[in-house]
Design a protein around this motif. Structure first.
Motif, mmCIF file in Angstrom:
data_model
loop_
_atom_site.group_PDB
_atom_site.id
_atom_site.type_symbol
_atom_site.label_atom_id
_atom_site.label_comp_id
_atom_site.label_asym_id
_atom_site.label_seq_id
_atom_site.Cartn_x
_atom_site.Cartn_y
_atom_site.Cartn_z
ATOM 1 N N MET A 167 0.776 -1.076 -0.076
ATOM 2 C CA MET A 167 0.123 -0.059 0.014
ATOM 3 C C MET A 167 1.051 1.278 -0.005
ATOM 4 O O MET A 167 0.546 2.224 -0.650
ATOM 5 C CB MET A 167 -0.866 -0.024 1.351
ATOM 6 N N LEU A 168 1.864 1.192 0.764
ATOM 7 C CA LEU A 168 2.766 2.220 0.985
ATOM 8 C C LEU A 168 3.523 2.757 -0.549
ATOM 9 O O LEU A 168 3.426 3.836 -0.814
ATOM 10 C CB LEU A 168 3.930 2.015 1.958
ATOM 11 N N ASP A 201 2.405 1.886 -3.446
ATOM 12 C CA ASP A 201 1.189 2.188 -4.382
ATOM 13 C C ASP A 201 1.098 4.045 -4.243
ATOM 14 O O ASP A 201 0.871 4.664 -5.281
ATOM 15 C CB ASP A 201 -0.018 1.653 -3.999
ATOM 16 N N LEU A 202 1.353 4.508 -2.895
ATOM 17 C CA LEU A 202 1.258 5.907 -2.769
ATOM 18 C C LEU A 202 2.241 6.720 -3.682
ATOM 19 O O LEU A 202 2.303 7.763 -3.968
ATOM 20 C CB LEU A 202 0.891 6.207 -1.271
ATOM 21 N N LYS A 234 2.028 6.755 -7.072
ATOM 22 C CA LYS A 234 0.811 7.761 -7.443
ATOM 23 C C LYS A 234 1.538 9.004 -7.556
ATOM 24 O O LYS A 234 1.331 9.896 -8.519
ATOM 25 C CB LYS A 234 -0.412 7.740 -6.425
ATOM 26 N N THR A 267 -9.965 7.036 1.451
ATOM 27 C CA THR A 267 -9.577 5.660 1.034
ATOM 28 C C THR A 267 -9.267 5.026 2.408
ATOM 29 O O THR A 267 -9.082 5.571 3.487
ATOM 30 C CB THR A 267 -8.321 5.853 0.116
ATOM 31 N N PRO A 268 -8.889 3.578 2.213
ATOM 32 C CA PRO A 268 -8.524 2.930 3.261
ATOM 33 C C PRO A 268 -6.990 3.300 4.102
ATOM 34 O O PRO A 268 -6.639 2.731 5.065
ATOM 35 C CB PRO A 268 -8.297 1.643 2.967
ATOM 36 N N TYR A 269 -6.326 4.225 3.025
ATOM 37 C CA TYR A 269 -4.876 4.677 3.856
ATOM 38 C C TYR A 269 -5.187 5.418 4.956
ATOM 39 O O TYR A 269 -5.951 6.303 5.072
ATOM 40 C CB TYR A 269 -4.122 5.309 2.616
ATOM 41 N N THR A 270 -4.045 5.027 5.705
ATOM 42 C CA THR A 270 -3.977 6.001 7.015
ATOM 43 C C THR A 270 -3.422 7.194 7.076
ATOM 44 O O THR A 270 -2.590 7.435 5.768
ATOM 45 C CB THR A 270 -3.434 5.285 8.233
ATOM 46 N N THR A 327 0.235 6.554 7.025
ATOM 47 C CA THR A 327 0.832 5.812 5.783
ATOM 48 C C THR A 327 0.887 7.170 4.393
ATOM 49 O O THR A 327 2.079 7.050 3.953
ATOM 50 C CB THR A 327 -0.106 4.969 4.974
ATOM 51 N N ALA A 355 4.675 7.800 2.931
ATOM 52 C CA ALA A 355 4.759 8.092 1.215
ATOM 53 C C ALA A 355 5.200 9.121 0.772
ATOM 54 O O ALA A 355 6.279 9.200 -0.244
ATOM 55 C CB ALA A 355 3.425 7.556 0.926
#
Length: 215
Positions: free
Chosen positions: A1-2, A4-5, A8, A76-79, A82, A86
């Motif tokens: 997930m990290l 992916d950011l 982005k 989004t589910p990202y905290t 996180t 990122a």
């Protein structure tokens, strides 16, 4: 997930990739030939990486500010922790990319620029970390619009101030190794340790600010 950011952020800055590729390759050659390589690659690489970091980080900040990226990402589910991590990884990724390109250029064109030694690389990394260690928390606290002028004047002052500072340092007969009681190996790694410490403190401050911010 990290990651992916981080990906982005690089995608948001994709329109500058070609420009940055040309700039990061050509700028060190220009700077080092103008200064006759007196800084051992430090001046050329440091100026290049600071400007590249500024352009890419600033382009992402503009996009997120324009399209309310922070508010959208918070849904989004990202905290938030996180998201902040990122951003720091994005800055580190740009630095690594600049170093790789510089090293390839130095390998192919050794008559124009020299390979960076460990101490020079560490000083550059420490400088970038100190700058963004201040700018990122300020941006989380006050927003991009209020901080962008500070970052603009600070980043573009470096190419003018650093040569002057470097000449003053060279004019003084200072044995830097005798100023510190650490062995030479530790002295070479010291800038990296300081950069890591400053970066972790800055990240913790940014996380604290961002977690309490009302979006």
């Amino acid at each position: 997930m990290l990651f992916d950011l981080v990906k982005k952020d690089f995608i948001l800055a994709k329109k500058y990739w070609l420009l940055m590729l040309i700039f990061v390759t050509g700028a060190p050659i220009y700077v080092e030939t103008q200064t006759h390589a007196m800084s051992g690659g430090l001046l050329g690489f440091l100026v290049t990486v600071l400007l590249a970091e500024y352009m890419l980080f600033n382009s992402v900040s503009i996009s997120e500010d324009k399209y309310k990226g922070a508010a959208l990402l918070s849904a989004t589910p990202y905290t938030r922790k996180t998201l902040v991590k990122a951003k720091y990884l994005f800055i580190a990724g740009i630095f690594i990319g600049c170093y790789i390109l510089y090293t390839i250029t130095a390998f192919l064109l050794p008559d124009y620029i020299v390979m960076l030694n460990l101490l020079t690389l560490g000083i550059s990394f420490l400088t970038v970390t100190v700058y963004y260690g201040v700018i990122v928390p300020l941006q989380y606290r006050f927003g991009y619009e209020k901080v962008r002028y500070i970052s603009f004047f600070a980043i573009f002052a470096v190419p003018f101030l650093f040569p002057y500072i470097w000449k003053r340092i060279q004019s003084r007969t200072i044995d830097w190794q005798t100023m510190f009681l650490f062995p030479p190996v530790i002295q070479e790694f010291l800038p990296f340790f300081l950069a890591l410490l400053i970066g972790l403190i800055s990240m913790a401050v940014s996380i604290r600010i961002y977690s309490q911010k009302d979006l």
